[in-house]
Design an enzyme around this catalytic site. Structure first.
Site, PDB file in Angstrom:
ATOM      1  N   TYR A 121      -2.508   0.024  10.662  1.00 33.91           N
ATOM      2  CA  TYR A 121      -2.596  -0.628   9.351  1.00 33.91           C
ATOM      3  C   TYR A 121      -1.411  -0.213   8.492  1.00 33.91           C
ATOM      4  O   TYR A 121      -0.775  -1.047   7.836  1.00 33.91           O
ATOM      5  CB  TYR A 121      -3.910  -0.254   8.660  1.00 33.91           C
ATOM      6  N   SER A 179       0.848  -1.187   0.000  1.00 31.14           N
ATOM      7  CA  SER A 179       0.000   0.000   0.000  1.00 31.14           C
ATOM      8  C   SER A 179       0.884   1.236   0.000  1.00 31.14           C
ATOM      9  O   SER A 179       2.016   1.213   0.488  1.00 31.14           O
ATOM     10  CB  SER A 179      -0.896   0.018   1.242  1.00 31.14           C
TER      11      SER A 179
END
Length: 233
Positions: A150, A138
């Site tokens: 995250y 990501s």
């Protein structure tokens, strides 16, 4: 051994994983997808007309037994393994200072341990075919965001990709990190709404994955960061 290439995708029943599976099937690959929900996997296969080139395996990406089973099923069904895509991932959409720790263990295990387990379970088969490992990371693994656990898991995936590349490149195995920006997928379901601005589609990220997989022999594309226009971070 049949020369038709074979891919194994974790979390392949929806979102980016499903888009990658569709792209590879359309390109003539044989594909195994894993997921934790049998119903979702069945719906995915039925939606494609239950192609013979598709195998679905129920399992947890954070369970080594489940991942080894998926690798074994794939090799038994197709006789080889050329590509693995570590796509399974979850987010709690909270922060370390204000969030609920109850969901953190599952997120860390799925997002960080899961890709490592897939690498370990598949590396011997990939050495045989001089195949490729694709890790779906990501942009959050490159850009710091306040309190974002995250994001920390995706920083770990960024490091895992390069650490793995340094070990397996001598065996002719390629490693590619695909790091998407904001993508319109079920990832955002826990937020209640999509983020503002333009979002990429899962198919657009799948195009990048397939492009990396289909590079000529001897070419190793290592890091691909894909943002929608207008995303500043």
């Amino acid at each position: 051994m049949n020369d038709t290439p074979v891919a194994l995708i974790t979390g392949g029943g929806s979102g980016i994983g499903a888009a990658v599976a569709r792209r590879l099937l359309a390109a003539g690959h044989r594909v195994t997808v894993t997921g934790r929900t049998e119903r979702r996997l069945r719906d995915f296969a039925e939606g494609l007309g239950d192609p013979e080139a598709l195998t679905t395996v129920v399992g947890d990406a954070a369970s080594y037994d489940d991942i080894r089973h998926a690798v074994d099923r794939t090799r038994t069904a197709y006789g080889r393994l050329d590509t693995v895509v570590a796509n399974a991932g979850i987010a709690t959409h909270d922060s370390v200072a204000e969030g609920d720790p109850a969901g953190w263990s599952e997120m860390v295990l799925t997002n960080v341990l899961g890709p490592a387990l897939l690498i370990r379970a598949s590396v011997d088969a990939l050495k045989e075919t001089r195949g490729r490992i694709v890790l779906v990371g990501s942009v959050a693994g490159f850009v710091n965001t306040p309190g974002n656990l995250y994001g920390a898991t995706k920083w770990a995936v960024t490091g895992l990709a390069e650490n793995t590349r340094r070990q397996v490149t001598e065996f002719g195995v390629g490693v590619t990190l695909i790091a998407p920006g904001r993508v319109e997928t079920p990832f955002w379901d826990g937020c209640g709404s999509l983020p503002p601005g333009h979002l990429l589609t899962a198919d657009q990220i799948a195009d990048s994955v397939v492009w990396a997989i289909r590079q000529p022999a001897g070419v190793d594309v290592n890091t691909v960061v894909v943002r929608p226009l207008g995303q500043p971070n």
